[in-house]
Design an enzyme around this catalytic site. Structure first.
Site, PDB file in Angstrom:
ATOM      1  N   GLU A 266      57.412  45.973  46.851  1.00  0.00           N
ATOM      2  CA  GLU A 266      58.244  45.585  47.399  1.00  0.00           C
ATOM      3  C   GLU A 266      59.284  46.554  48.165  1.00  0.00           C
ATOM      4  O   GLU A 266      59.988  46.472  49.506  1.00  0.00           O
ATOM      5  CB  GLU A 266      59.315  44.849  46.644  1.00  0.00           C
TER       6      GLU A 266
ATOM      7  N   CYS B  62      63.106  46.801  41.148  1.00  0.00           N
ATOM      8  CA  CYS B  62      62.692  46.134  42.768  1.00  0.00           C
ATOM      9  C   CYS B  62      63.827  45.085  43.001  1.00  0.00           C
ATOM     10  O   CYS B  62      64.224  45.063  44.355  1.00  0.00           O
ATOM     11  CB  CYS B  62      61.549  45.749  42.703  1.00  0.00           C
TER      12      CYS B  62
ATOM     13  N   THR C  41      15.998  43.383  30.973  1.00  0.00           N
ATOM     14  CA  THR C  41      16.746  44.506  31.396  1.00  0.00           C
ATOM     15  C   THR C  41      16.026  45.828  31.469  1.00  0.00           C
ATOM     16  O   THR C  41      16.674  46.899  31.927  1.00  0.00           O
ATOM     17  CB  THR C  41      18.029  44.577  30.621  1.00  0.00           C
TER      18      THR C  41
END
Length: 316
Positions: free
Chosen positions: A43, A75, A152
């Site tokens: 912001e 903010c 794997t």
């Protein structure tokens, strides 16, 4: 809001433990993304770009603006002081220091606030942060690479490389987005991985070994943890880890899966076939005993990476 989400995505690997947030001010298209810890939030970055053009304008931001002093001032104070007339928020911030307070402060100042625009997309993007703030634990990603027949590694343990360069680079992007990478001590002894980010830009995650790693292992410096997996996640949460990726072998992968601790599965599938039942599987340990007990989730995305496929799954 779509543009704010894109902006947030661009800083995904650099803001943690702060959330990755994007903001846009209209008219003018002034944009901001949260900077690394200690830097301004999205912001404030957008307001700095807009200057006097922010007065009377609309700010669109993915996450509720903060209303407390942390590493940076609130903010909401900057938004109010800039004279913004309307704020559109993707989702509320569950952090106890913020939850509802930022929205309430803006409304008390006479600013129109709309909440919930593209909320599902924003919550999906911020899932690791939101989970950490709600539970104190990191969002857990289980990363696997396998052949089409679900292996794997070969019987002799060799596994480099099942997948191609594009998939490996993507796996390093996942590592760069994570605050910690988890492996078992067995994987460290067998493969001696460094677990650093190499194929993409990004910072190295905290390296976590379940058990004791050899003193000369490449993984050092590493955090060595023992005990129940729940306790491991609690400890990582206390250390500010928002997202952890498990890259251990089938024993560690199976343990996290059976414990129901995995939030997101990322599976890279190579167009390769070991062609037998003696290669190493995705998981070791007891599995579902009947088809009714099989874990079923949702495939959230499928992406081609070179010759490989990347599958993403979440729980049902």
């Amino acid at each position: 809001m779509g543009r704010a989400i894109e902006i947030a995505r661009s800083v995904r690997a650099s803001t943690s433990p702060n959330p990755w947030v994007g903001a846009v001010i209209e008219p003018g298209g002034f944009e901001g993304a949260t900077q690394p810890p200690g830097g301004p939030h999205a912001e404030v970055v957008a307001l700095q770009q807009a200057g006097e053009a922010a007065r009377g304008a609309t700010m669109v931001v993915t996450l509720e603006p903060c209303a407390h002093h942390g590493r940076t001032p609130p903010c909401v104070d900057a938004i109010i002081d800039a004279g913004v007339a309307r704020v559109v928020v993707g989702t509320e911030d569950p952090d106890p220091n913020v939850l509802g307070n930022g929205i309430a402060r803006l409304r008390e100042a006479g600013i129109e606030v709309e909440v919930g625009v593209c909320a599902d997309e924003v919550r999906a993007q911020l899932a690791p942060y939101l989970k950490h703030r709600r539970t104190g634990r990191p969002w857990l990603v289980l990363k696997l690479a396998a052949s089409v027949d679900g292996r794997t590694a070969a019987p002799d343990g060799s596994s480099q490389w099942i997948t191609g360069a594009e998939a490996r680079a993507d796996a390093h992007r996942l590592r760069a987005e994570s605050d910690a990478v988890i492996v078992g001590a067995g994987t460290v002894r067998a493969d001696n991985p460094s677990l650093t980010v190499r194929h993409v830009e990004g910072r190295d995650p905290l390296r976590v070994v379940l058990g004791k790693a050899p003193a000369d292992a490449k993984v050092h410096p590493a955090v060595e943890l023992e005990g129940e997996l729940d306790d491991v996640l609690d400890e990582l949460g206390r250390r500010g880890v928002l997202q952890a990726v498990v890259e251990g072998g089938p024993t560690v992968a199976g343990a996290f899966h059976r414990a129901g601790l995995v939030d997101r599965y990322v599976i890279y599938v190579a167009p390769a076939l070991f062609g037998g039942d003696d290669g190493r599987p995705l998981f070791t340990g007891p599995g579902a005993q009947t088809v009714g007990d099989v874990w079923r989730g949702s495939i959230t995305s499928v992406e081609r990476l070179g010759d490989d496929l990347k599958l993403e799954l979440t729980g049902a």
